[in-house]
Design an enzyme around this catalytic site. Structure first.
Site, mmCIF file in Angstrom:
data_model
loop_
_atom_site.group_PDB
_atom_site.id
_atom_site.type_symbol
_atom_site.label_atom_id
_atom_site.label_comp_id
_atom_site.label_asym_id
_atom_site.label_seq_id
_atom_site.Cartn_x
_atom_site.Cartn_y
_atom_site.Cartn_z
ATOM 1 N N SER A 1 0.829 -1.202 0.000
ATOM 2 C CA SER A 1 0.000 0.000 0.000
ATOM 3 C C SER A 1 0.863 1.250 0.000
ATOM 4 O O SER A 1 0.506 2.243 -0.632
ATOM 5 C CB SER A 1 -0.969 0.006 1.186
ATOM 6 O OG SER A 1 -0.287 -0.124 2.411
ATOM 7 N N GLU A 2 2.023 1.221 0.680
ATOM 8 C CA GLU A 2 2.965 2.344 0.602
ATOM 9 C C GLU A 2 4.411 1.868 0.648
ATOM 10 O O GLU A 2 4.736 0.873 1.312
ATOM 11 C CB GLU A 2 2.755 3.356 1.737
ATOM 12 C CG GLU A 2 1.623 4.332 1.514
ATOM 13 C CD GLU A 2 0.339 3.895 2.190
ATOM 14 O OE1 GLU A 2 -0.696 4.563 1.978
ATOM 15 O OE2 GLU A 2 0.362 2.887 2.909
ATOM 16 N N THR A 3 5.256 2.592 -0.069
ATOM 17 C CA THR A 3 6.712 2.433 -0.044
ATOM 18 C C THR A 3 7.289 3.819 0.211
ATOM 19 O O THR A 3 6.839 4.794 -0.391
ATOM 20 C CB THR A 3 7.230 1.882 -1.381
ATOM 21 O OG1 THR A 3 6.648 0.587 -1.604
ATOM 22 C CG2 THR A 3 8.737 1.769 -1.395
#
Length: 280
Positions: free
Chosen positions: A48-50
């Site tokens: 979902s996030e990096t």
């Protein structure tokens, strides 16, 4: 892409136990990477996030953070903030203040503190607040496949990502949702309801962001930060409460909310799961 290895960690955030929360991929040594390299890596991790840790450009900050989803960059997100601070501290980051860690990101400076064994961030101010109009509320209800009269309230709680919060009557109603993601286009919908049975959490939360390639986010700090301001400010929640999230997709996230004066602290557990290097 450049070929050198850069320090990399993957951190589980908000889990009530190991591997129960929301993972974030963190590139610790990100200085010199291009926007295209960051975008490609975020799509490749498919989380979902990096995030990418960089030297700050604001003298008041300890580090600068850029946050990417598989679909683009965000000015702020909560679980990446906690996970990235965890990675920065474990990699030897030295804070300017003994009391706090200060993160620079798209919404400005975000303060973090140690809360027992947890990290917590100070909720950034809302960029868009207030009740949603009837057309938006009805559209949100349609996208959640529920009747309009099942929505007790709908409120903008946008601190960067663009959250629309929908209040339902019970945790059971929240967990029963089977959204129509095609109808949700253009909306980022967070759903919340009080727990009506004995439970270790006070509220149940779900978050849907199909436009960013995230049909359902496991545990969402930015949404919970916005919800805290709304729920506490409207008298629907106490100054201290716990929200459960991720139940519907097999996670057991727990978000700890604490209002202290005019500040809202959003905290949770952080655990390093993967550590090594990544070659670009």
């Amino acid at each position: 892409m450049t070929g050198e290895g850069r320090r990399f960690v993957q951190v589980d955030v908000f889990g009530s136990q190991a591997l129960a929360g929301n993972p974030v991929a963190v590139v610790v040594d990100a200085d010199g990477l291009t926007d295209i390299e960051m975008e490609r890596f975020a799509r490749w991790t498919n989380l979902s996030e990096t995030t990418f840790l960089l030297p700050p450009t604001d003298p008041a900050a300890d580090y600068r953070l850029r946050i990417f989803t598989p679909g683009g960059e965000l000015p702020f997100a909560g679980h990446p903030t906690l996970g990235s601070a965890h990675a920065w501290l474990r990699s030897g980051g030295v804070r300017r203040s003994t009391d706090a860690v200060v993160q620079q990101c798209g919404v400005g400076l975000v303060e973090l503190r140690t809360d027992g064994d947890r990290l917590a961030f100070a909720a950034p101010p809302l960029l868009h607040s207030g009740a949603a109009d009837e057309e938006t509320t009805a559209r949100a209800a349609d996208s959640l496949r529920i009747r309009r009269d099942e929505v007790l309230a709908a409120e903008w709680v946008d601190n960067g990502p663009g959250w629309l919060a929908v209040l339902l009557g019970s945790a059971e109603e929240v967990l029963a949702l089977r959204p129509d993601f095609g109808s949700m286009k253009g909306l980022k919908v967070g759903v919340v309801a009080p727990q009506t049975h004995d439970h270790d959490a006070d509220f149940e939360v779900r978050a849907f962001v199909p436009d960013l390639g995230i049909p359902e986010d496991p545990v969402t700090g930015s949404l919970n930060a916005g919800l805290a301001m709304w729920l506490i400010g409207s008298g629907r929640a106490a100054d201290h409460y716990v929200a459960a999230q991720g139940t519907a997709i097999g996670r057991s996230g727990r978000v700890h909310v604490d209002r202290n004066g005019d500040r809202y602290w959003i905290g949770g557990e952080t655990r390093t799961v993967i550590e090594g290097s990544v070659a670009f």
